[in-house]
Design an enzyme around this catalytic site. Structure first.
Site, mmCIF file in Angstrom:
data_model
loop_
_atom_site.group_PDB
_atom_site.id
_atom_site.type_symbol
_atom_site.label_atom_id
_atom_site.label_comp_id
_atom_site.label_asym_id
_atom_site.label_seq_id
_atom_site.Cartn_x
_atom_site.Cartn_y
_atom_site.Cartn_z
ATOM 1 N N ASP A 211 0.098 8.600 -6.055
ATOM 2 C CA ASP A 211 1.392 7.851 -5.783
ATOM 3 C C ASP A 211 2.480 8.775 -6.118
ATOM 4 O OD1 ASP A 211 3.444 6.334 -5.686
ATOM 5 O OD2 ASP A 211 2.488 4.552 -6.689
ATOM 6 N N HIS B 108 1.586 6.065 -2.324
ATOM 7 C CA HIS B 108 2.253 4.927 -2.757
ATOM 8 C C HIS B 108 1.696 3.787 -2.029
ATOM 9 C CE1 HIS B 108 4.641 2.058 -4.764
ATOM 10 N NE2 HIS B 108 5.365 1.643 -3.549
ATOM 11 N N SER C 39 4.724 -2.100 -6.675
ATOM 12 C CA SER C 39 6.170 -1.521 -6.252
ATOM 13 C C SER C 39 7.075 -2.178 -6.997
ATOM 14 C CB SER C 39 6.027 -1.377 -4.881
ATOM 15 O OG SER C 39 7.016 -0.345 -4.601
#
Lengths: 371, 371
Positions: B316, B351, B150
């Site tokens: 995601d 995610h 991320s």
């Protein structure tokens, strides 16, 4: 096209799914076109969460987002008002004229105290019961079709289950047979934002003040809502990474175009919609499950006799195409495959497609109304 | 496994991308394993938005979500602390010990006034510059790998561009080369919820009070965040339509399990994370674009010489697999195809997969570190 509108007051109680009652209650409505002498050319159009009984644009109308299906309804349009008498009613719980949390508990009583949190939880089933009563009071025993998107689609499907002989055709668009947790979660964010806003005052806010200045909680929630209506792709196409040219890139308050879009629309909406109504309508959406009270979806659909047309959009994240496809499959499993048609429309516009991509689904509606 | 941690104070200015400076500044860090005598067995692990320099679980540690990569880092694990000296630092702007908006403007000055909104906007580039300075101060001229998910992946990619010879390998997971409007929009919801919370007091909130009772705005924003971390599918699997058994179905305050999950996690988070830091870190994420200052992504990647390993997750929604795939394609276009490997891991966890689905990607990391 002839347009009429009004508010009907019912003095008899409306018996709700919860066991509670609304008495008296009123329903705001609009009609387009002419009812024929057999009273058999009726189409009922049901509205979504923030829709109203004003699907056709009206000059000077203050109701939020009025004209939401303007492209579809009118003389010669997909829902042709030269042929059909189109009725749209404001659902119970919505703040545009029908009985809602900000209605007086008794409109006939001079004290005029508002429901606020004393308002009963209403369900999709309750919404359609009220509409059914209104149409019956007008001598309409059967309609050609019931058409709606999103929460409007839930109503259409529920009509097919609860009043099997009432509609010849059910057209449910961008909807579901049972709201899933992803969508419940988006609604929860708005619910929390409203309820935690000090200005909401646990439901005892000043209605005038909120109408004038908006409620931050509702604005914030609406911003989250806009994310759910759109999609990764549609946002990328619409906004890209465009930055507001008057905002500093390294300013903590500097904004991308998408930021400003959310702010603008969130703020505007929060002055145009009532926060208590928002809580009650999202509650109705969240607890919606066509199989409530039945063993399964298949059992719920056992009594359906209407032609059932299901239209989903490939990019819809609130109500996945698979959710309406499950309705088709369930009907096939119980031998009603000949009654059901399922269309998946290819779209990158997310859930909003049912309010935008008319070119891609209006012909389906036109054709299905003809057949 | 040997664990050491500390906070390093730097008295020289940190020159920021914005043109502003931080002076002095400090960096909190943790190390795992042993630095060999050649100082060439280093792996730098970079953290995500709400992560910290505590990827390995520590008993009694009060830092939010500490141990976020506990499965990956340790003796014999994918990031093997028997072989590697693993360093993790708290990024500039994060509230866990490094200089942030709630740090004193001058820690050496007894007046101890906090930055709050006087804190400069920091970027991913600034975060890695500070880390690079720290590692250089320790005599580390080159590392085996930089690995992060991320926002941590953004840092890894930026290292590859800004300090081409510093890392042998870059491993970016569940990340992007430029944050897209869907993700910016989710961050905006939280930013608005924080800034409109009266208790936030335009940044002048009582830090003790917020740590004790949380901030509603941050809690609401975190709820929206949780939606973005998960997916339609993972929420359906995790929560279904389960309703809390003590809550009334027709009670306006009645909740589904997903509602209660969001409330619990939102409230908990709002006591564990600083709202100003949240604003600054999401700002850094939103303005992140590896091609900033270059004509294109291809131009930005021209100088990259590190092996670049990209891992995305099919489900995601914050950072679509296509976004890392574009990095691979851009490297191929400029003749660096031999340096890059792209893996798309099949996952329904959204995610969050980079913090959950270790079974599905830890072998990739293990193998790529070996090669």
């Amino acid at each position: 096209m002839k347009i009429e509108s009004g508010i009907e007051l019912f003095r008899k109680p409306l018996y709700l799914e919860s066991g509670r009652i609304l008495e008296p209650y009123q329903i705001a409505w609009t009609t387009y076109g002419k009812l024929n002498s057999y009273r058999d050319n009726v189409i009922l159009v049901t509205h979504a969460l923030t829709g109203s009984h004003k699907p056709v644009k009206e000059e000077g109308c203050e109701i939020f987002n009025n004209g939401w299906w303007d492209t579809l309804i009118g003389d010669g349009k997909a829902i042709d008002t030269k042929r059909y008498f189109v009725i749209s009613t404001n659902v119970i719980g919505s703040p545009f004229g029908s009985t809602s949390p900000i209605s007086p508990i008794n409109p006939l009583n001079p004290t005029n105290e508002l429901y606020r949190f004393r308002f009963p939880v209403i369900t999709i089933r309750d919404m359609i019961r009220a509409q059914h009563i209104l149409l019956q009071s007008w001598g309409i025993r059967r309609v050609k079709a019931i058409i709606g998107g999103s929460m409007g689609g839930m109503q259409a499907l529920q009509f097919g289950v609860d009043y099997p002989n009432f509609a010849e055709k059910i057209i449910a668009i961008a909807s579901t047979w049972a709201t899933q947790p992803w969508t419940i979660a988006f609604n929860r964010v708005t619910q929390e934002a409203i309820m935690r806003d000090p200005k909401f005052q646990n439901g005892n806010y000043s209605i005038d003040e909120v109408a004038k200045n908006g409620l931050d909680g509702l604005a914030i929630g609406r911003m989250a809502g806009h994310i759910s209506f759109l999609s990764h792709h549609s946002m990328k196409k619409k906004f890209g990474r465009n930055y507001l040219k008057d905002d500093g890139f390294y300013d903590i308050n500097g904004r991308f175009q998408v930021d400003s879009y959310l702010q603008y629309n969130g703020n505007k909406f929060s002055k145009k919609f009532d926060p208590l109504s928002y809580l009650y309508l999202t509650k109705a959406i969240n607890i919606f499950d066509l199989s409530n009270g039945f063993e399964s979806l298949q059992h719920a659909l056992e009594g359906v006799v209407a032609k059932t047309i299901l239209i989903s959009f490939s990019g819809d994240l609130l109500f996945l195409p698979s959710e309406l496809e499950e309705v088709k499959e369930a009907m096939e499993e119980i031998g009603k495959g000949d009654l059901v048609k399922y269309f998946e429309v290819n779209s990158n516009y997310g859930h909003d497609a049912f309010l935008i991509e008319f070119d891609k689904f209006q012909d389906i509606i036109k054709n299905e109304l003809k057949n």
